[in-house]
Scaffold this active site. Structure first.
Site, PDB file in Angstrom:
ATOM      1  N   ASP A 124       0.795  -1.227   0.000  1.00 37.50           N
ATOM      2  CA  ASP A 124       0.000   0.000   0.000  1.00 37.50           C
ATOM      3  C   ASP A 124       0.830   1.282   0.000  1.00 37.50           C
ATOM      4  OD1 ASP A 124       0.998  -0.456   2.566  1.00 37.50           O
ATOM      5  OD2 ASP A 124      -0.726   0.467   3.544  1.00 37.50           O
ATOM      6  N   GLU A 125       2.096   1.191  -0.359  1.00 31.52           N
ATOM      7  CA  GLU A 125       2.968   2.356  -0.203  1.00 31.52           C
ATOM      8  C   GLU A 125       4.105   2.288  -1.216  1.00 31.52           C
ATOM      9  OE1 GLU A 125       5.595   4.263   3.497  1.00 31.52           O
ATOM     10  OE2 GLU A 125       4.684   2.292   3.678  1.00 31.52           O
TER      11      GLU A 125
END
Length: 376
Positions: A121-122
């Site tokens: 997610d990053e």
């Protein structure tokens, strides 16, 4: 100093003229929990924790509704339930998270090939030379956030700046669903106003130690010379010195092959007893194995990391001829590493576990500056 989505696209052209980079850090908002709320309308608006309930369960992710009660990732589930009696626990669905992550990655690739994923997610993106010739890093960040929302029904926060350290700080500034820009010449001023706990690697005990030394903000840290920092913080001093000035020389490592998957916890109180150490290790085993599954990683080496109250670090590792077969073996190896060191010479302030020796990792060549700058 902090701006939300400036309209002048020409402002972002200055970094290239100054020989700087245009870096975006994109961080999905409460990713695992947001996917669960998206896929199950009954969870929308409710405090949600992804993880195992009760017993030795650990919170892997918490929705923003749950965070209002103090629920955080890596927290024991029993503690989370006590803080938020209405908390809804959901078992992780890593296939769903991976699919959403693949959709997000395709959005990134539409704008730049220079992408450094940090997790599902990053990621960091270098858009100094973007594929579409847009030129403005701020505008690209806006478009990425819009496209992610349209294609995944999830929200992302983004930070835009001229290095990775500042971009990551910026992405957290206006969460959730926010955008923050730190322009050339603004980095040191931005960092000066931050509480010291916002610096990566500064946990509760380090913050307490700094407070006693009169260091509460980035400005206080910048006022200390390197000799002072080295006397009080040892190997962490050079990182703190650079960070207080908004300096980070690391490139976005677009083709970096992941060498390890791990996690660690910094404690609010030092831990010394064998029983508490074993209990903490069980929590970390749960957290790290979930990350290993999410990454689809296979590795041969398990490493235990302990940081004592004097900031000295001890690591112990064990390597297997074959890949670790599952959580049971991973846990058994981790427990054996800890038991071999008990009783410890003193209390510890941090414990971590890592799985390394991953498939394909031997092909990686570390970036030139990685040895000195990896903490930034």
């Amino acid at each position: 100093m902090i701006r939300r989505a400036p309209s002048d696209e020409n402002d972002a052209a200055r970094p290239a003229e100054l020989g700087l980079r245009k870096i975006i850090h994109v961080d999905m908002d409460a990713f695992f929990a947001s996917v669960e709320q998206r896929d199950n309308p009954e969870l929308q608006g409710k405090p949600v924790a992804v993880g195992g309930a009760g017993g030795r369960g650990v919170v892997a992710a918490a929705s923003y509704e749950a965070r209002k009660f103090g629920v955080r990732s890596a927290m024991p589930s029993v503690t989370a339930q006590r803080l938020c009696p209405d908390l809804v626990f959901v078992r992780p669905r890593f296939d769903a998270y991976k699919e959403a992550s693949r959709q997000i990655r395709r959005v990134f690739e539409h704008y730049t090939p220079v992408i450094e994923p940090l997790s599902l997610d990053e990621a960091y993106l270098d858009v100094t030379d973007d594929r579409l010739g847009i030129g403005s890093a701020t505008r690209i960040a806006e478009l990425i956030r819009q496209e992610i929302r349209a294609k995944t029904r999830l929200t992302a926060s983004a930070g835009v700046s001229y290095n990775k350290f500042l971009a990551k700080l910026a992405s957290d500034q206006n969460k959730p669903d926010g955008l923050c820009v730190i322009r050339p010449g603004e980095g040191a001023q931005f960092v000066a106003g931050l509480p010291i706990r916002r610096f990566h690697g500064v946990g509760p005990k380090a913050e307490e130690r700094m407070q006693k030394l009169g260091i509460a903000t980035g400005a206080d840290l910048a006022a200390k010379d390197l000799a002072f920092l080295r006397a009080h913080f040892g190997s962490m001093a050079d990182y703190l010195f650079r960070a207080a000035r908004g300096i980070d020389l690391r490139p976005v490592a677009a083709h970096r092959i992941r060498k390890s998957v791990g996690g660690e916890r910094t404690f609010s109180e030092d831990i010394g007893s064998g029983a508490r150490l074993r209990e903490t290790l069980e929590n970390i085993i749960d957290i790290v194995w979930e990350r290993i599954e999410a990454a689809g990683a296979r590795g041969r080496t398990v490493t235990l990391k302990l940081k004592f109250t004097d900031f000295q670090i001890m690591t112990r590792a064990t390597s297997q001829p074959d890949y670790v077969s599952g959580k049971a073996e991973f846990g058994r190896l981790a427990r054996a590493l800890l038991e071999a060191e008990l009783p410890l010479r003193g209390p510890i302030r941090l414990m971590g576990l890592t799985l390394s020796g991953l498939e394909g990792a031997e092909e990686e060549k570390p970036p030139r500056d990685e040895a000195q700058l990896r903490l930034l």
